[in-house]
Design a protein around this motif. Structure first.
Motif, PDB file in Angstrom:
ATOM      1  N   ASN A 259      51.316 -18.361   7.184  1.00 60.55           N
ATOM      2  CA  ASN A 259      50.915 -17.554   6.167  1.00 60.55           C
ATOM      3  C   ASN A 259      51.600 -17.151   4.943  1.00 60.55           C
ATOM      4  O   ASN A 259      51.158 -17.144   3.899  1.00 60.55           O
ATOM      5  CB  ASN A 259      50.677 -16.227   6.817  1.00 60.55           C
ATOM      6  CG  ASN A 259      49.194 -16.338   7.753  1.00 60.55           C
ATOM      7  OD1 ASN A 259      48.233 -16.314   7.213  1.00 60.55           O
ATOM      8  ND2 ASN A 259      49.289 -16.047   8.969  1.00 60.55           N
ATOM      9  N   ALA A 260      53.098 -17.199   5.251  1.00 61.76           N
ATOM     10  CA  ALA A 260      53.981 -17.393   4.146  1.00 61.76           C
ATOM     11  C   ALA A 260      53.844 -18.064   3.116  1.00 61.76           C
ATOM     12  O   ALA A 260      54.037 -18.332   1.907  1.00 61.76           O
ATOM     13  CB  ALA A 260      55.390 -16.842   4.259  1.00 61.76           C
ATOM     14  N   VAL A 261      53.693 -19.750   3.691  1.00 68.56           N
ATOM     15  CA  VAL A 261      53.429 -20.760   2.679  1.00 68.56           C
ATOM     16  C   VAL A 261      52.220 -20.736   2.249  1.00 68.56           C
ATOM     17  O   VAL A 261      52.049 -20.927   0.962  1.00 68.56           O
ATOM     18  CB  VAL A 261      53.744 -22.208   3.536  1.00 68.56           C
ATOM     19  CG1 VAL A 261      53.479 -23.135   2.843  1.00 68.56           C
ATOM     20  CG2 VAL A 261      55.238 -22.153   4.161  1.00 68.56           C
ATOM     21  N   LYS A 262      51.091 -20.265   2.721  1.00 69.06           N
ATOM     22  CA  LYS A 262      49.941 -20.229   2.070  1.00 69.06           C
ATOM     23  C   LYS A 262      49.904 -19.259   0.975  1.00 69.06           C
ATOM     24  O   LYS A 262      49.440 -19.459  -0.397  1.00 69.06           O
ATOM     25  CB  LYS A 262      48.651 -19.513   2.929  1.00 69.06           C
ATOM     26  CG  LYS A 262      47.796 -18.723   2.315  1.00 69.06           C
ATOM     27  CD  LYS A 262      46.873 -18.226   3.455  1.00 69.06           C
ATOM     28  CE  LYS A 262      45.504 -17.500   2.871  1.00 69.06           C
ATOM     29  NZ  LYS A 262      45.878 -16.326   1.919  1.00 69.06           N
ATOM     30  N   ALA A 271      43.036 -22.496   5.842  1.00 74.10           N
ATOM     31  CA  ALA A 271      42.652 -24.035   5.989  1.00 74.10           C
ATOM     32  C   ALA A 271      43.348 -25.154   5.040  1.00 74.10           C
ATOM     33  O   ALA A 271      43.519 -26.107   5.539  1.00 74.10           O
ATOM     34  CB  ALA A 271      40.809 -24.204   5.943  1.00 74.10           C
ATOM     35  N   ALA A 272      43.486 -24.684   3.630  1.00 73.83           N
ATOM     36  CA  ALA A 272      44.063 -25.427   2.617  1.00 73.83           C
ATOM     37  C   ALA A 272      45.453 -25.641   3.073  1.00 73.83           C
ATOM     38  O   ALA A 272      45.995 -26.789   2.735  1.00 73.83           O
ATOM     39  CB  ALA A 272      43.743 -24.746   1.398  1.00 73.83           C
ATOM     40  N   HIS A 278      50.072 -30.852  10.011  1.00 71.28           N
ATOM     41  CA  HIS A 278      49.972 -32.294  10.817  1.00 71.28           C
ATOM     42  C   HIS A 278      51.127 -33.003  10.596  1.00 71.28           C
ATOM     43  O   HIS A 278      51.649 -33.529  11.388  1.00 71.28           O
ATOM     44  CB  HIS A 278      48.585 -33.019  10.004  1.00 71.28           C
ATOM     45  CG  HIS A 278      47.274 -32.366  10.516  1.00 71.28           C
ATOM     46  ND1 HIS A 278      46.665 -32.465  11.492  1.00 71.28           N
ATOM     47  CD2 HIS A 278      46.486 -31.755   9.508  1.00 71.28           C
ATOM     48  CE1 HIS A 278      45.544 -31.801  11.586  1.00 71.28           C
ATOM     49  NE2 HIS A 278      45.454 -31.327  10.375  1.00 71.28           N
ATOM     50  N   THR A 279      51.696 -32.985   9.323  1.00 74.55           N
ATOM     51  CA  THR A 279      52.878 -33.645   9.148  1.00 74.55           C
ATOM     52  C   THR A 279      54.049 -33.008  10.075  1.00 74.55           C
ATOM     53  O   THR A 279      54.975 -33.711  10.578  1.00 74.55           O
ATOM     54  CB  THR A 279      53.322 -33.605   7.829  1.00 74.55           C
ATOM     55  OG1 THR A 279      52.160 -33.949   6.950  1.00 74.55           O
ATOM     56  CG2 THR A 279      54.804 -34.569   7.367  1.00 74.55           C
TER      57      THR A 279
END
Length: 299
Positions: A259-262, A271-272, A278-279
């Motif tokens: 959420n922080a990175v979002k 979702a973005a 995945h990485t």
């Protein structure tokens, strides 16, 4: 004014989409209108049916467009008719409930930490003149903050709080966000401002400028990034967005909260941002295989 023009104005002034996104929508819509006019005889929003939209998408598939492009164009038509429904022009959306080709999930390209550290830390990767100092700052800002190309180009000196090490940007849909940055950027900023003032002899509205004191532009920044990344990676794509991907991936690999990175990236929904997990998962799986006594090291 046509319905298409009203829709494009809606995207510009109400949705506040970027110029690049608006152009993409307009091009897609123009293509759809042109196709529909041939099929129907004369384009009219009320004459379009689900079969009209489906036929257009099949036509595009036959031309070899990728599933991702097909999805984007279908989204354009769907958004157009959602707008027309909102304006009480039509009662239903002919682009709803269409079966679309599956889009293969594409993992974001990123540069590994070691390579980027070599680029930013090793002597000789950037010249000591004005352009070299500016170019190193550009790379450091991209990797240190994850900002978009348009956000970097429009940065002003007043947007940077060197004491708190925070940068203020105006993102998509004019949404403001505050991003922390590494302390080393302060030294790069100081060196750049000295070099800039010496180069052009005056203070400018925009932070990053050309050798003639004009605001930097997209092609110039692309060239800078491509040339710089070419020194440390063999990735086919070497763009500002790759550095944004790298910023997000490295943060998550180091345990940053999703959420922080979002919020740091300025994404509208989670979702973005989740594409970067995945990485991170691949890295965790590799670590498991290597470390666990019964990990399958050969697969």
């Amino acid at each position: 004014m046509s319905y298409q023009e009203s829709f494009i104005n809606y995207l510009k002034y109400e949705k506040r989409y970027s110029a690049h996104t608006v152009v993409a929508y307009k091009n897609d819509l123009d293509q759809f209108v042109e196709y529909s006019a041939i099929v129907i005889g004369e384009f009219h929003v009320k004459a379009v049916t689900t079969d009209t939209v489906r036929g257009w998408l099949l036509h595009l598939m036959e031309q070899g467009l990728t599933p991702r492009s097909i999805h984007r164009k279908a989204t354009t038509v769907k958004s157009f008719y959602n707008f027309l429904m909102r304006e009480d022009v039509v009662e239903s959306n002919p682009a709803s409930n269409l079966t679309l080709p599956k889009v293969r999930k594409k993992l974001p390209n990123f540069v590994d930490e070691k390579s980027l550290n070599h680029l930013l830390d090793d002597l000789g990767n950037f010249d000591d003149d004005f352009s070299g100092v500016r170019d190193k700052l550009i790379l450091s800002l991209f990797y240190g903050t994850g900002i978009r190309l348009s956000e970097l180009i429009n940065l002003k000196e007043r947007d940077i709080d060197t004491r708190e090490k925070l940068i203020r940007v105006l993102g998509k849909r004019q949404k403001e966000r505050i991003i922390p940055y590494p302390s080393e950027i302060n030294n790069l900023l100081e060196n750049y401002v000295i070099a800039r003032n010496k180069q052009i002899g005056y203070k400018t509205d925009f932070l990053l400028v050309t050798e003639k004191g004009k605001q930097v532009y997209e092609k110039l920044v692309y060239r800078v990034v491509k040339k710089s990344l070419g020194k440390v990676t063999s990735l086919e794509k070497k763009s500002p967005h790759v550095l944004r991907h790298t910023y997000a991936t490295h943060l998550l690999n180091k345990g940053a909260d999703l959420n922080a990175v979002k919020e740091l990236l300025g994404h509208a929904n989670l979702a973005a941002t989740q594409v970067y997990t995945h990485t991170t998962f691949e890295k965790l799986r590799d670590s498991y295989k290597q470390a666990h006594p019964r990990g399958d090291k050969n697969n």
